[in-house]
Design a protein around this motif. Structure first.
Motif, PDB file in Angstrom:
ATOM      1  N   GLU A 180       8.849  -5.172   5.341  1.00 11.66           N
ATOM      2  CA  GLU A 180       7.600  -5.157   5.552  1.00 11.66           C
ATOM      3  C   GLU A 180       6.375  -5.513   4.428  1.00 11.66           C
ATOM      4  OE1 GLU A 180      10.166  -2.641   7.674  1.00 11.66           O
ATOM      5  OE2 GLU A 180      10.165  -2.933   5.629  1.00 11.66           O
ATOM      6  N   ILE A 181       7.187  -5.361   3.016  1.00 14.51           N
ATOM      7  CA  ILE A 181       6.361  -5.900   1.884  1.00 14.51           C
ATOM      8  C   ILE A 181       6.338  -7.515   2.110  1.00 14.51           C
ATOM      9  CG2 ILE A 181       6.483  -6.458  -0.451  1.00 14.51           C
ATOM     10  CD1 ILE A 181       7.412  -3.518  -0.810  1.00 14.51           C
ATOM     11  N   ALA A 182       7.334  -8.228   2.585  1.00 14.24           N
ATOM     12  CA  ALA A 182       7.470  -9.568   2.739  1.00 14.24           C
ATOM     13  C   ALA A 182       6.287  -9.837   3.597  1.00 14.24           C
ATOM     14  CB  ALA A 182       8.843 -10.272   2.936  1.00 14.24           C
ATOM     15  N   ASP A 183       6.165  -9.445   4.885  1.00 15.05           N
ATOM     16  CA  ASP A 183       5.167  -9.489   5.947  1.00 15.05           C
ATOM     17  C   ASP A 183       4.036  -9.168   5.463  1.00 15.05           C
ATOM     18  OD1 ASP A 183       7.400 -10.174   7.520  1.00 15.05           O
ATOM     19  OD2 ASP A 183       7.154  -8.211   8.722  1.00 15.05           O
ATOM     20  N   TYR A 188      -1.391 -11.536   3.555  1.00 16.78           N
ATOM     21  CA  TYR A 188      -2.512 -11.690   2.196  1.00 16.78           C
ATOM     22  C   TYR A 188      -2.556 -12.937   1.615  1.00 16.78           C
ATOM     23  CZ  TYR A 188      -3.664 -11.670  -2.667  1.00 16.78           C
ATOM     24  OH  TYR A 188      -4.032 -11.847  -3.768  1.00 16.78           O
ATOM     25  N   GLY A 189      -1.548 -13.770   1.652  1.00 16.02           N
ATOM     26  CA  GLY A 189      -1.393 -14.979   0.876  1.00 16.02           C
ATOM     27  C   GLY A 189      -2.220 -15.981   1.835  1.00 16.02           C
ATOM     28  N   GLU A 190      -1.940 -15.841   3.086  1.00 11.09           N
ATOM     29  CA  GLU A 190      -2.818 -17.077   4.161  1.00 11.09           C
ATOM     30  C   GLU A 190      -4.223 -16.649   3.970  1.00 11.09           C
ATOM     31  OE1 GLU A 190      -2.926 -17.737   8.859  1.00 11.09           O
ATOM     32  OE2 GLU A 190      -1.101 -17.695   7.859  1.00 11.09           O
ATOM     33  N   ARG A 191      -4.432 -15.341   3.924  1.00 13.66           N
ATOM     34  CA  ARG A 191      -5.935 -15.124   3.990  1.00 13.66           C
ATOM     35  C   ARG A 191      -6.592 -15.569   2.618  1.00 13.66           C
ATOM     36  NH1 ARG A 191      -8.825 -14.049   8.797  1.00 13.66           N
ATOM     37  NH2 ARG A 191      -7.571 -12.510   9.871  1.00 13.66           N
ATOM     38  N   LEU A 192      -5.972 -15.429   1.391  1.00 11.41           N
ATOM     39  CA  LEU A 192      -6.352 -15.674   0.249  1.00 11.41           C
ATOM     40  C   LEU A 192      -6.622 -17.201  -0.011  1.00 11.41           C
ATOM     41  CD1 LEU A 192      -7.272 -14.687  -2.710  1.00 11.41           C
ATOM     42  CD2 LEU A 192      -4.788 -15.134  -3.126  1.00 11.41           C
ATOM     43  N   PRO A 245      -0.858  -1.548   2.772  1.00 15.52           N
ATOM     44  CA  PRO A 245       0.288  -0.849   2.838  1.00 15.52           C
ATOM     45  C   PRO A 245       1.395  -0.957   1.736  1.00 15.52           C
ATOM     46  CG  PRO A 245      -0.058  -2.254   4.532  1.00 15.52           C
ATOM     47  CD  PRO A 245      -0.865  -2.593   3.767  1.00 15.52           C
ATOM     48  N   LEU A 246       0.743  -1.838   0.600  1.00  9.85           N
ATOM     49  CA  LEU A 246       1.760  -1.971  -0.748  1.00  9.85           C
ATOM     50  C   LEU A 246       1.585  -0.813  -1.535  1.00  9.85           C
ATOM     51  CD1 LEU A 246       0.835  -5.746  -1.587  1.00  9.85           C
ATOM     52  CD2 LEU A 246       3.037  -4.755  -0.224  1.00  9.85           C
ATOM     53  N   PRO A 247       2.653  -0.472  -2.273  1.00 14.32           N
ATOM     54  CA  PRO A 247       2.736   0.584  -3.204  1.00 14.32           C
ATOM     55  C   PRO A 247       1.731   0.401  -4.209  1.00 14.32           C
ATOM     56  CG  PRO A 247       5.038  -0.032  -2.765  1.00 14.32           C
ATOM     57  CD  PRO A 247       3.895  -1.210  -1.977  1.00 14.32           C
ATOM     58  N   ALA A 248       0.906   1.378  -4.640  1.00 10.19           N
ATOM     59  CA  ALA A 248      -0.034   1.014  -5.737  1.00 10.19           C
ATOM     60  C   ALA A 248       0.668   0.770  -7.074  1.00 10.19           C
ATOM     61  CB  ALA A 248      -1.001   2.655  -6.005  1.00 10.19           C
ATOM     62  N   GLY A 249       0.059   0.203  -7.901  1.00  9.67           N
ATOM     63  CA  GLY A 249       0.499  -0.197  -9.151  1.00  9.67           C
ATOM     64  C   GLY A 249      -0.126  -1.420  -9.682  1.00  9.67           C
ATOM     65  N   PRO A 250       0.258  -2.004 -10.872  1.00 14.38           N
ATOM     66  CA  PRO A 250      -0.075  -3.209 -11.611  1.00 14.38           C
ATOM     67  C   PRO A 250      -0.249  -4.525 -10.450  1.00 14.38           C
ATOM     68  CG  PRO A 250       1.044  -2.260 -12.960  1.00 14.38           C
ATOM     69  CD  PRO A 250       1.156  -1.573 -11.735  1.00 14.38           C
ATOM     70  N   ALA A 251       0.854  -4.617  -9.724  1.00 14.82           N
ATOM     71  CA  ALA A 251       1.119  -5.744  -8.689  1.00 14.82           C
ATOM     72  C   ALA A 251       0.038  -5.775  -7.872  1.00 14.82           C
ATOM     73  CB  ALA A 251       2.682  -5.904  -8.467  1.00 14.82           C
ATOM     74  N   ARG A 252      -0.220  -4.641  -7.270  1.00 14.70           N
ATOM     75  CA  ARG A 252      -1.162  -4.805  -6.267  1.00 14.70           C
ATOM     76  C   ARG A 252      -2.550  -4.792  -6.690  1.00 14.70           C
ATOM     77  NH1 ARG A 252      -1.981   0.317  -1.955  1.00 14.70           N
ATOM     78  NH2 ARG A 252      -3.801   0.937  -3.541  1.00 14.70           N
ATOM     79  N   THR A 253      -2.784  -4.434  -7.934  1.00  9.03           N
ATOM     80  CA  THR A 253      -4.451  -4.398  -8.518  1.00  9.03           C
ATOM     81  C   THR A 253      -4.315  -5.744  -8.715  1.00  9.03           C
ATOM     82  OG1 THR A 253      -4.033  -2.215  -9.479  1.00  9.03           O
ATOM     83  CG2 THR A 253      -5.504  -3.610 -10.403  1.00  9.03           C
TER      84      THR A 253
END
Length: 266
Positions: A180-183, A188-192, A245-253
């Motif tokens: 799910e995270i990979a999807d 996200y990557g495509e849109r960015l 959907p990603l867990p909150a934290g430094p990576a998502r930020t």
């Protein structure tokens, strides 16, 4: 080294990016001096290593120290550099040289991929297929009666978005993150990737290239530029929303900050 945003300040991320640079140096080494120099020309530090950064940030949703993470980051950057050499075919006096150096980089990327397992090979192959399809769409242009703007956005999603999408996916896969995270990271990557390319079209339009402002009006007028900026912001907003959907934290930020950086620079 200039990487988008200020996310290289964290020591572990700095170390990972340094390992990517070392991997690029090793991958561009050849017994033929001309090949080494030509291949390293684009790989020299100082470029925006967005794709490796996406791999490394995506890996933080799994095990960022997993052995396949840094090689995956090297692979996506080698692929990006190889496509840049192939793009130069249209401008070089000796196009065969650009093609061969691009092929050399693809070969090195393939060798690294083989060590990451069959799934990584399939993911990269699928991304490369989309990338080539996008290049063909760009070359052939829209068919008669088809919307040139929609065609341009479709082209960018394949030509540019495919590689940023697989960067997020490979980072997740090699770190052991969930499917799910990979999807999510692929969307996200495509849109960015599309947003960044459109933003670049606004800043530095290429003479004769079909950019969004020109396609909107036939000329980069003020209303067309405004509409093109709105499209960049729409793509940024879609990338930002994909992170929900990603867990909150430094990576998502950090990933959200990359969206904001593109939007603010538009």
């Amino acid at each position: 080294m200039t990487v988008v945003g200020n996310h290289t300040r964290e020591p572990d991320l700095r170390a990972a990016l340094a390992a990517v640079e070392e991997g690029l140096v090793e991958a561009t080494r050849s017994d033929v001096p001309f090949i080494s120099e030509a291949a390293r020309h684009l790989a020299r530090p100082g470029g925006r290593r967005l794709r490796p950064l996406l791999v490394l940030l995506a890996a933080r949703f799994g095990d960022p120290d997993a052995p396949g993470v840094v090689p995956a980051a090297v692979v996506v950057e080698l692929t990006h550099l190889a496509t840049r050499y192939h793009d130069d075919v249209r401008h070089e006096a000796k196009p065969s040289v650009a093609v061969l150096i691009g092929d050399f980089l693809f070969a090195r990327a393939s060798r690294l991929l083989a060590g990451l397992g069959p799934r990584a090979v399939r993911l990269q192959a699928d991304a490369f297929k989309r990338l080539v399809s996008g290049q063909i769409l760009e070359t052939t242009g829209p068919r008669d009666g088809h919307d040139p703007v929609a065609h341009h956005l479709r082209t960018l999603a394949a030509r540019t978005g495919a590689l940023t999408a697989v960067s997020g996916r490979l980072g997740a896969v090699t770190s052991g993150a969930t499917e799910e995270i990979a999807d999510t990271l692929a969307v996200y990557g495509e849109r960015l990737g599309v947003a960044r390319h459109l933003a670049a079209e606004l800043r530095t339009p290429v003479q004769g290239a079909p950019t969004l402002p020109v396609l909107l009006s036939g000329d980069p007028t003020a209303p067309a530029l405004t509409e093109a900026r709105h499209e960049v912001l729409r793509q940024c907003a879609a990338a930002h929303a994909a992170l929900t959907p990603l867990p909150a934290g430094p990576a998502r930020t950090a990933l959200a900050d990359l969206c904001d950086a593109v939007a603010e620079a538009t």
